[in-house]
Design an enzyme around this catalytic site. Structure first.
Site, mmCIF file in Angstrom:
data_model
loop_
_atom_site.group_PDB
_atom_site.id
_atom_site.type_symbol
_atom_site.label_atom_id
_atom_site.label_comp_id
_atom_site.label_asym_id
_atom_site.label_seq_id
_atom_site.Cartn_x
_atom_site.Cartn_y
_atom_site.Cartn_z
ATOM 1 N N PHE A 149 -2.909 8.222 -12.387
ATOM 2 C CA PHE A 149 -3.955 7.546 -11.607
ATOM 3 C C PHE A 149 -5.130 7.178 -12.514
ATOM 4 C CE2 PHE A 149 -7.698 7.488 -8.868
ATOM 5 C CZ PHE A 149 -7.273 6.709 -7.805
ATOM 6 N N TRP A 178 2.045 1.611 -8.790
ATOM 7 C CA TRP A 178 2.375 2.851 -9.510
ATOM 8 C C TRP A 178 3.833 2.792 -9.988
ATOM 9 C CZ3 TRP A 178 2.023 8.377 -6.874
ATOM 10 C CH2 TRP A 178 2.101 9.354 -7.869
ATOM 11 N N SER A 234 -5.102 3.117 3.516
ATOM 12 C CA SER A 234 -5.169 2.387 2.258
ATOM 13 C C SER A 234 -5.314 0.876 2.525
ATOM 14 C CB SER A 234 -3.896 2.679 1.446
ATOM 15 O OG SER A 234 -3.945 2.046 0.206
ATOM 16 N N HIS A 291 7.417 -7.642 -1.581
ATOM 17 C CA HIS A 291 7.013 -6.983 -0.331
ATOM 18 C C HIS A 291 7.800 -7.574 0.840
ATOM 19 C CE1 HIS A 291 3.717 -4.771 -2.028
ATOM 20 N NE2 HIS A 291 2.919 -5.775 -2.212
ATOM 21 N N TRP A 332 5.795 -10.667 -8.342
ATOM 22 C CA TRP A 332 6.171 -10.703 -6.923
ATOM 23 C C TRP A 332 6.856 -12.056 -6.725
ATOM 24 C CZ3 TRP A 332 2.491 -7.458 -8.553
ATOM 25 C CH2 TRP A 332 2.224 -6.309 -7.834
ATOM 26 N N LYS A 338 0.805 -1.232 0.000
ATOM 27 C CA LYS A 338 0.000 0.000 0.000
ATOM 28 C C LYS A 338 0.837 1.280 0.000
ATOM 29 C CE LYS A 338 -3.289 -1.045 -0.687
ATOM 30 N NZ LYS A 338 -3.578 -1.717 -1.996
ATOM 31 N N SER A 339 2.087 1.136 -0.442
ATOM 32 C CA SER A 339 2.971 2.307 -0.466
ATOM 33 C C SER A 339 3.169 2.860 -1.874
ATOM 34 C CB SER A 339 4.338 1.916 0.121
ATOM 35 O OG SER A 339 4.188 1.400 1.409
ATOM 36 N N ARG A 354 5.953 5.307 2.206
ATOM 37 C CA ARG A 354 4.780 6.201 2.237
ATOM 38 C C ARG A 354 4.430 6.458 3.689
ATOM 39 N NH1 ARG A 354 -1.265 4.787 -0.325
ATOM 40 N NH2 ARG A 354 -1.947 6.953 -0.500
ATOM 41 N N GLY A 402 -5.678 7.694 -4.263
ATOM 42 C CA GLY A 402 -4.408 8.127 -4.841
ATOM 43 C C GLY A 402 -3.983 9.515 -4.397
ATOM 44 N N PHE A 432 -5.365 6.901 -15.810
ATOM 45 C CA PHE A 432 -5.093 5.907 -16.846
ATOM 46 C C PHE A 432 -4.991 4.511 -16.224
ATOM 47 C CE2 PHE A 432 -3.165 3.543 -20.193
ATOM 48 C CZ PHE A 432 -3.699 4.105 -21.340
ATOM 49 N N MET A 433 -4.279 4.432 -15.100
ATOM 50 C CA MET A 433 -4.134 3.123 -14.446
ATOM 51 C C MET A 433 -5.481 2.588 -13.956
ATOM 52 S SD MET A 433 -0.564 3.261 -12.301
ATOM 53 C CE MET A 433 -0.917 1.709 -11.469
HETATM 54 P P1 A3P Z 1 -5.024 4.685 -1.791
HETATM 55 O O1 A3P Z 1 -5.670 3.452 -1.255
HETATM 56 O O2 A3P Z 1 -4.621 5.648 -0.712
HETATM 57 O O3 A3P Z 1 -5.821 5.355 -2.866
HETATM 58 P P2 A3P Z 1 0.036 -0.501 -3.639
HETATM 59 O O4 A3P Z 1 0.193 -0.480 -5.106
HETATM 60 O O5 A3P Z 1 1.313 -0.548 -2.875
HETATM 61 O O6 A3P Z 1 -0.938 -1.560 -3.220
HETATM 62 O O7 A3P Z 1 -0.582 0.896 -3.207
HETATM 63 C C1 A3P Z 1 -1.919 1.235 -3.540
HETATM 64 C C2 A3P Z 1 -2.071 2.731 -3.317
HETATM 65 O O8 A3P Z 1 -1.375 3.435 -4.356
HETATM 66 C C3 A3P Z 1 -3.538 3.152 -3.400
HETATM 67 O O9 A3P Z 1 -3.652 4.246 -2.483
HETATM 68 C C4 A3P Z 1 -3.636 3.617 -4.853
HETATM 69 O O10 A3P Z 1 -4.698 4.494 -5.090
HETATM 70 C C5 A3P Z 1 -2.283 4.305 -5.020
HETATM 71 N N1 A3P Z 1 -1.903 4.431 -6.422
HETATM 72 C C6 A3P Z 1 -1.749 3.462 -7.334
HETATM 73 N N2 A3P Z 1 -1.445 3.976 -8.539
HETATM 74 C C7 A3P Z 1 -1.388 5.316 -8.375
HETATM 75 C C8 A3P Z 1 -1.118 6.416 -9.270
HETATM 76 N N3 A3P Z 1 -0.892 6.213 -10.554
HETATM 77 N N4 A3P Z 1 -1.132 7.658 -8.744
HETATM 78 C C9 A3P Z 1 -1.376 7.856 -7.435
HETATM 79 N N5 A3P Z 1 -1.652 6.863 -6.551
HETATM 80 C C10 A3P Z 1 -1.664 5.611 -7.024
#
Ligand code: A3P
Length: 287
Positions: free
Chosen positions: A220, A49, A129, A99, A77, A44-45, A121, A249, A222-223
């Site tokens: 964000f 992305w 998150s 991880h 992973w 969740k960091s 993060r 995000g 696009f993903m």
């Molecule tokens: P939130 O739950 O706070 O929205 P991980 O990939 O380590 O599981 O982390 C997920 C977190 O990264 C989520 O946070 C997600 O929204 C955020 N995230 C993923 N892609 C992102 C992007 N392109 N821009 C900003 N945040 C992104």
């Protein structure tokens, strides 16, 4: 928690995705090679992305790869059953994700020149998150409340163990030249410069218009629409149908969820556990 949990060397792993034999084999036998690029995070960091950015840098902003291959195949992973099957075959991946806490990572890293990108993060946002993430997962115990999840987090009873130990373990590599420390906060604040920093670390020279494409396709929005990156391809015995990896995000969402008492409780523990680390290592300490 017990039905869902696999405890390995004192660390909690979701039993549906991890096996002790694999975790042991990864640590002792996975061969890290000099040319490898490894993305490491506490969950969740901003893992996904960063994976997207690395993949787009390697393809010079061309989106074909990220739109046709799931991220867990592009940058597996290595400790998961799925990742293990890939590398046990004859497909040694050259970019991969983990991880794992520092002490469970393949030992061969320490005699290699592989490049490690470690992204941190604000743990308060990691908690929020992670709470919403686990609420939608079917393979881990669901936290009933944020307070319950925060208690688990502080006790290290969340997937991959204690955030504090994870960060402290990996930060021990921070002076090494094959280690790049990034934060979700800097990625958010100045995405372009951070992408350029990653390019430099990886020795990849991209033209400004290629960087524009990396920015565009790793955004964000696009993903969120890209099913190869938003986890919507995960089977529905793993996640609820309304799950979205791309939740908000943003930086600082914890302020919308922590009570004053929770913020104070967290702060007290954080200050104690992170005493001794320079504050400027952590962008959330500068606010
Ligand atoms: P939130 O739950 O706070 O929205 P991980 O990939 O380590 O599981 O982390 C997920 C977190 O990264 C989520 O946070 C997600 O929204 C955020 N995230 C993923 N892609 C992102 C992007 N392109 N821009 C900003 N945040 C992104």
């Amino acid at each position: 928690m017990s039905n869902y949990a696999l405890w390995f060397e004192g660390i909690y792993f979701p039993a549906a995705v991890y096996e002790p034999e694999i975790l042991r084999e990864v640590r002792d036998k996975f061969v890290v090679k000099d040319g490898d690029t490894i993305t490491v995070t506490f969950p969740k960091s901003g893992t996904n992305w960063l994976i997207e950015i690395v993949c787009l840098i390697l393809s010079k902003g061309d989106s074909k790869w990220i739109q046709s291959v799931p991220n867990w195949d592009r940058s597996p992973w290595i400790e998961s059953k799925m990742g293990y099957e890939l590398w046990k075959g004859d497909k040694h991946p050259h970019i991969y994700t983990s991880h794992l806490p520092f002490h469970l990572f393949p030992k061969s890293l320490f005699s290699s020149k592989a490049k490690v990108i470690y992204c941190i993060r604000n743990p308060r946002d990691v908690i929020v998150s992670g709470y919403f993430f686990l609420r939608k997962m079917k393979i881990t115990e669901k936290p009933e409340t944020l307070q319950q999840y925060m208690n688990w987090f502080l006790q290290g009873k969340v997937p991959f163990g204690s955030w504090f130990e994870h960060v402290q373990g990996w930060l021990s590599m921070r002076e090494m030249e094959n280690f790049l420390l990034l934060s979700y906060e800097e990625l958010t604040k100045d995405t372009r410069s951070t992408i350029e920093k990653i390019c430099e670390f990886l020795g990849k020279k991209l033209k400004p218009e290629e960087i524009d494409l990396v920015l565009k396709y790793s955004s964000f929005h696009f993903m969120k629409e890209n099913k190869m990156s938003n986890f919507s391809l995960l089977p529905n015995d793993v996640i609820n149908e309304d799950f979205s990896l791309m939740r908000k995000g943003i930086v600082g969402d914890w302020k919308n969820h922590f009570t004053v008492a929770q913020a104070e409780e967290f702060d007290k523990i954080y200050q104690k556990k992170m005493a001794g680390y320079p504050r400027n290592l952590f962008p959330w300490e500068e606010c």
